[in-house]
Design a protein around this motif. Structure first.
Motif, PDB file in Angstrom:
ATOM      1  N   ALA A 184       0.980  -1.306   0.108  1.00 60.96           N
ATOM      2  CA  ALA A 184      -0.021  -0.125   0.049  1.00 60.96           C
ATOM      3  C   ALA A 184       0.792   1.271   0.132  1.00 60.96           C
ATOM      4  CB  ALA A 184      -0.975   0.006   1.494  1.00 60.96           C
ATOM      5  N   GLU A 185       0.381   2.204  -0.719  1.00 58.62           N
ATOM      6  CA  GLU A 185       1.216   3.479  -0.619  1.00 58.62           C
ATOM      7  C   GLU A 185       0.414   4.587   0.201  1.00 58.62           C
ATOM      8  OE1 GLU A 185       3.048   6.817  -3.775  1.00 58.62           O
ATOM      9  OE2 GLU A 185       2.155   4.855  -4.587  1.00 58.62           O
ATOM     10  N   TRP A 186       0.878   5.272   1.161  1.00 59.39           N
ATOM     11  CA  TRP A 186       0.302   6.102   1.808  1.00 59.39           C
ATOM     12  C   TRP A 186       1.158   7.607   1.340  1.00 59.39           C
ATOM     13  CZ3 TRP A 186      -3.091   4.669   6.041  1.00 59.39           C
ATOM     14  CH2 TRP A 186      -3.109   3.166   6.405  1.00 59.39           C
ATOM     15  N   ARG A 187       0.044   8.516   0.913  1.00 56.62           N
ATOM     16  CA  ARG A 187       0.409   9.631   0.549  1.00 56.62           C
ATOM     17  C   ARG A 187       0.460  10.644   1.969  1.00 56.62           C
ATOM     18  NH1 ARG A 187       3.426  10.641  -3.414  1.00 56.62           N
ATOM     19  NH2 ARG A 187       2.723  12.841  -4.055  1.00 56.62           N
ATOM     20  N   MET A 188       1.588  11.064   2.276  1.00 62.07           N
ATOM     21  CA  MET A 188       1.794  11.716   3.488  1.00 62.07           C
ATOM     22  C   MET A 188       2.000  13.342   3.270  1.00 62.07           C
ATOM     23  SD  MET A 188       1.651   9.060   5.360  1.00 62.07           S
ATOM     24  CE  MET A 188       2.683   9.670   7.126  1.00 62.07           C
ATOM     25  N   ILE A 197      -2.878  11.405   4.012  1.00 59.16           N
ATOM     26  CA  ILE A 197      -3.949  12.191   3.500  1.00 59.16           C
ATOM     27  C   ILE A 197      -4.445  11.151   2.426  1.00 59.16           C
ATOM     28  CG2 ILE A 197      -2.773  14.433   3.994  1.00 59.16           C
ATOM     29  CD1 ILE A 197      -2.238  14.594   0.764  1.00 59.16           C
ATOM     30  N   ALA A 198      -4.173  10.023   2.189  1.00 58.86           N
ATOM     31  CA  ALA A 198      -4.572   9.271   1.038  1.00 58.86           C
ATOM     32  C   ALA A 198      -3.905   7.950   1.207  1.00 58.86           C
ATOM     33  CB  ALA A 198      -4.435   9.932  -0.354  1.00 58.86           C
ATOM     34  N   LEU A 199      -4.515   6.964   0.422  1.00 63.47           N
ATOM     35  CA  LEU A 199      -4.165   5.672   0.301  1.00 63.47           C
ATOM     36  C   LEU A 199      -4.176   5.301  -1.218  1.00 63.47           C
ATOM     37  CD1 LEU A 199      -3.095   3.177   1.962  1.00 63.47           C
ATOM     38  CD2 LEU A 199      -5.501   2.496   1.843  1.00 63.47           C
ATOM     39  N   ILE A 200      -3.114   4.533  -1.703  1.00 59.28           N
ATOM     40  CA  ILE A 200      -3.218   4.070  -2.932  1.00 59.28           C
ATOM     41  C   ILE A 200      -2.992   2.364  -2.730  1.00 59.28           C
ATOM     42  CG2 ILE A 200      -2.374   4.154  -5.169  1.00 59.28           C
ATOM     43  CD1 ILE A 200      -1.396   7.100  -4.676  1.00 59.28           C
ATOM     44  N   ALA A 212      -4.268  12.453  -8.204  1.00 59.59           N
ATOM     45  CA  ALA A 212      -5.599  12.205  -7.482  1.00 59.59           C
ATOM     46  C   ALA A 212      -5.454  12.074  -6.117  1.00 59.59           C
ATOM     47  CB  ALA A 212      -6.260  11.096  -8.292  1.00 59.59           C
ATOM     48  N   ALA A 213      -4.583  11.424  -5.490  1.00 64.28           N
ATOM     49  CA  ALA A 213      -4.565  11.320  -4.147  1.00 64.28           C
ATOM     50  C   ALA A 213      -4.190  12.624  -3.456  1.00 64.28           C
ATOM     51  CB  ALA A 213      -3.486  10.221  -3.673  1.00 64.28           C
ATOM     52  N   ASP A 214      -3.201  13.336  -4.078  1.00 66.44           N
ATOM     53  CA  ASP A 214      -2.854  14.597  -3.484  1.00 66.44           C
ATOM     54  C   ASP A 214      -4.040  15.635  -3.516  1.00 66.44           C
ATOM     55  OD1 ASP A 214      -0.675  13.204  -3.202  1.00 66.44           O
ATOM     56  OD2 ASP A 214       0.546  14.284  -4.723  1.00 66.44           O
TER      57      ASP A 214
END
Length: 247
Positions: free
Chosen positions: A170-174, A180-183, A231-233
């Protein structure tokens, strides 16, 4: 003054030999295969046709020189943050933290012997964790907040109705120290003729203090990873998906 014929021939021979040697060195250098990076290896692992092959390929990636140390959640080559770096969690550049979704790194929490459905707790970051569910050969994930609140992402309702399996991580945008988001990559078996042929989506979910939900379903393309991060950001202001997008 005339150059002696023997000396001229010798100089010409030495010059030619030097050029040949240089060309040989150049050819040898170009023939040397380029070392695959950890990021490239993991991207190839994500594209494997089955979860077992993906996990096996990802294990090979961990032996590469630039792979993160065992147990690390930092992207390869990223130094640990200095003490106090996250004093203001809502400011600063956005970066990625990676955590494992492999069976070896997740702890099974429930199992239905009759249906074969199961749930597992997988590692997260910054106090968050993930619940991975496998029901009727279809997967989904919950985000578990630090206060214990569970947010269902409902992949089988908003990403694909078909058989599916997750990517290896899983990639967590931090932003600072706060997710702030999960991919997550979702490999879907959507070909009615060849069930082993997979379509690889990227599920993007926003994470806010009040909720976590899927906001974007990124279809396969050469720039899918970049699209998913973009999109996550910007996901905080986007609505939650309520069904599988058409087309």
């Amino acid at each position: 003054m005339r150059t002696l014929p023997g000396l001229a021939s010798l100089l010409c021979l030495l010059s030619a030999c030097g050029n040949d040697a240089a060309e040989a060195d150049k050819s040898a250098a170009s023939a040397t295969p380029r070392q695959v990076t950890y990021a490239e290896c993991m991207a190839a692992a994500d594209r494997q046709p089955s979860r077992a092959e993906t996990v096996a390929r990802a294990a090979e990636c961990m032996r590469l020189p630039d792979a993160p140390p065992p147990g690390s959640t930092l992207p390869p080559g990223t130094p640990p943050p200095p003490v106090g770096a996250f004093a203001d969690a809502d400011t600063g550049a956005i970066s990625s933290v990676y955590t494992s979704l492999s069976e070896e790194d997740c702890r099974m929490t429930s199992m239905d012997e009759e249906s074969g459905s199961s749930s597992s707790r997988c590692p997260g970051t910054a106090g968050y964790a993930l619940n991975a569910h496998d029901g009727d050969a279809r997967i989904s994930i919950d985000v578990v907040a630090p206060d214990g609140k569970v947010h269902e992402l409902n992949y089988w309702g908003v990403i694909t109705h078909n058989f599916s399996s997750p990517g290896p991580r899983a990639e967590w945008r931090m932003r600072g120290g706060r997710p702030i988001a999960l991919i997550v990559r979702v490999n879907a078996s959507e070909d009615p003729v060849d069930s082993s042929r997979l379509t690889s989506y990227l599920a993007v979910a926003k994470i806010t203090p009040r909720q976590a939900c899927v906001t974007d379903r990124i279809a396969p393309s050469p720039t899918a990873n970049e699209q998913a991060r973009a999109a996550a950001d910007r996901s905080a202001g986007r609505p939650c998906l309520t069904e599988v997008p058409q087309g």
